[in-house]
Design a protein around this motif. Sequence first.
Motif, short mmCIF file in Angstrom:
data_model
loop_
_atom_site.label_atom_id
_atom_site.label_comp_id
_atom_site.label_asym_id
_atom_site.label_seq_id
_atom_site.Cartn_x
_atom_site.Cartn_y
_atom_site.Cartn_z
N ASP A 1 18.62 48.71 5.92
CA ASP A 1 17.38 48.54 5.04
C ASP A 1 16.23 48.39 5.66
OD1 ASP A 1 15.94 48.39 2.84
OD2 ASP A 1 17.09 46.94 1.69
N ALA B 1 18.32 53.09 3.87
CA ALA B 1 17.10 52.80 2.65
C ALA B 1 15.75 52.58 3.35
CB ALA B 1 17.38 51.52 2.19
N ASP C 1 13.93 44.91 5.72
CA ASP C 1 13.11 45.47 4.77
C ASP C 1 11.88 44.35 4.55
OD1 ASP C 1 14.10 43.90 1.81
OD2 ASP C 1 15.35 44.27 3.46
N THR D 1 13.21 49.36 4.03
CA THR D 1 12.28 49.78 3.07
C THR D 1 11.13 48.60 3.25
OG1 THR D 1 14.17 49.77 1.66
CG2 THR D 1 11.98 49.53 0.47
N SER E 1 15.01 40.05 6.04
CA SER E 1 14.08 40.68 5.31
C SER E 1 12.91 39.73 4.59
CB SER E 1 14.82 41.15 3.96
OG SER E 1 15.34 40.32 3.32
N GLY F 1 19.31 43.84 7.25
CA GLY F 1 18.49 44.10 6.52
C GLY F 1 17.00 43.66 7.15
N ARG G 1 25.14 49.60 6.42
CA ARG G 1 23.68 49.53 5.61
C ARG G 1 22.73 49.21 6.52
NH1 ARG G 1 21.73 49.90 0.57
NH2 ARG G 1 19.99 48.64 0.07
#
Length: 628
Positions: free
Chosen positions: A210, A245, A188, A212, A164, A186, A208
């Motif tokens: 992500d 997400a 994002d 975003t 991220s 991740g 999970r």
Amino acid sequence: MAVLPLLLCLLPLAPASSPPQPASPSPCPRRCRCQTQSLPLSVLCPGAGLLFVPPSLDRRAAELRLADNFIATVRRRDLANMTGLLHLSLSRNTIRHVAAGAFADLRALRALHLDGNRLTSLGEGQLRGLVNLRHLILSNNQLAALAAGALDDCAETLEDLDLSYNNLEQLPWEALGRLGNVNTLGLDHNLLASVPAGAFSRLHKLARLDMTSNRLTTIPPDPLFSRLPLLARPRGSPASALVLAFGGNPLHCNCELVWLRRLAREDDLEACASPPALGGRYFWAVGEEEFVCEPPVVTHRSPPLAVPAGRPAALRCRAVGDPEPRVRWVSPQGRLLGNSSRARAFPNGTLELLVTEPGDGGIFTCIAANAAGEATAAVELTVGPPPPPQLANSTSCDPPRDGEPDALTPPSAASASASAKAAEAGPPTDRGVQVTEHGATAALVQWPDQRPIPGIRMYQIQYNSSADDILVYRMIPAESSSFLLTDLASGRTYDLCVLAVYEDGATGLTATRPVGCNRFSTEPALRPCGAPHAPFLGGTMIIALGGVIVASVLVFIFVLLMRYKVHGGQPPGKTKASAPVSSVCSQTNGALGPTPAPPAPEPTAPRAHTVVQLDCEPWGPSHEPTGP
């Protein structure tokens, strides 16, 4: 014999040899705290102001924390032989470069923190040797590129990957798909604009994901999403649920996102960016029936095209729809066309045939398709015989001036022949539209009066060259019956059509009616006169300058001679009275002393002399002057 029992009694009293002592630990680096009294050993140097990895590290350490320092590079020797290291933190430094193989000896390492640094790329050799790595944190860097083989050594063990807050526009999706044990990913706050379909299908343990704050307009459904229950937020979700997400993306809310709309959620932070009717509305507040798509519509296609064999040809097809349609081409033989040695298909819908052959002619089909359906359009291509070679006229040296059309002349025999051959290769010419006069860059188009058509508003002229196939439009007032085209290219064949634009009385809509078409060829360009070469100009200037100098010298000499003759052979400024006497010794009147002889005069032309009688005698002591 008595000595032997005595020796046996003394043996237990001898000191036993001491076991080998463990090696003394390395000194703790300055400003660091070291735990060396018990296992596991650790070296803690957070915020110590270090500029590089301390060289005096205890190589037996299992934990090394170097966060919040000013380390700019990690060298190969900095972490050598630390085979027992389990946790390494290099967070929040200024690291720009990690040497290839810098972590090669850390085969037991399980967690590597490189977040908060200045890394711009990660190559294939920089993470080599991390065969037991489980947690890799690379967030808050400046990563713009991630090599496809960067994660090969830890692909089977990695459980947590954080990329991220970087500058990633693309990712090695195939390499990410091999992370079979990852459960947190991740991505994002990057610059990702698209995700390929099936990118996460093999990540069976993913818990999970992500994405975003990227640039995603759509998220394709993935087989992984269909196998697991989906939740938008992790709070209260079962252990087997996948948390997805995706807020902060410019989502295009059409039928491609219906699957995402059906997720269970606990808030409504995501919003639609487009289409205009849904822009700004909360994603979860839009009903499923409003996620619609529009089937494609072909808005433009190439007109019937005729080219000689051996020349390139470009077929164009444009379509609109929601989502944007994908255009494909089918040949007259029914084959799907793509990039090959003879053809190139472009994403904008253009099909380019690099070299046409007589067998390429026929009807090509353009197919525009999206999630809502497809539309087709036909484009006709005629491949004629190859044109004969043409020689440009090179005898004229008076090309038209820039910005002015060339003089319009009746078609020459060569141009008429070229037009006739072009007409044979293409569709027949409609005699309703005439090109009566044309030159190299201009042509006069005439058509019959169409005012009997009720409600006529204007005329539209459409023309294009067979060399580039770019259709040009001209709108002409309804009162006109001719138009001068001044933007043509020399030596090309043009297809031209005139349409009448009128208002349909039955429907009240604007309609068009063809007036006629024509095909003509412009004159070849006249070769302009070449400018003299620089050496020629330089030599000419030198010769001219030398001639001027010589002429000036001759005129100066001539003027001197003329003045000399005017003054009777005497230099200017002298008169006859001042002319010297040829021989003077003494005058007869008995003047005292001898008279010095003047310098010999220059020879002059014969002229009248004044004769003076002189009495010349030798001068000496016996000839002294006497009184009167």
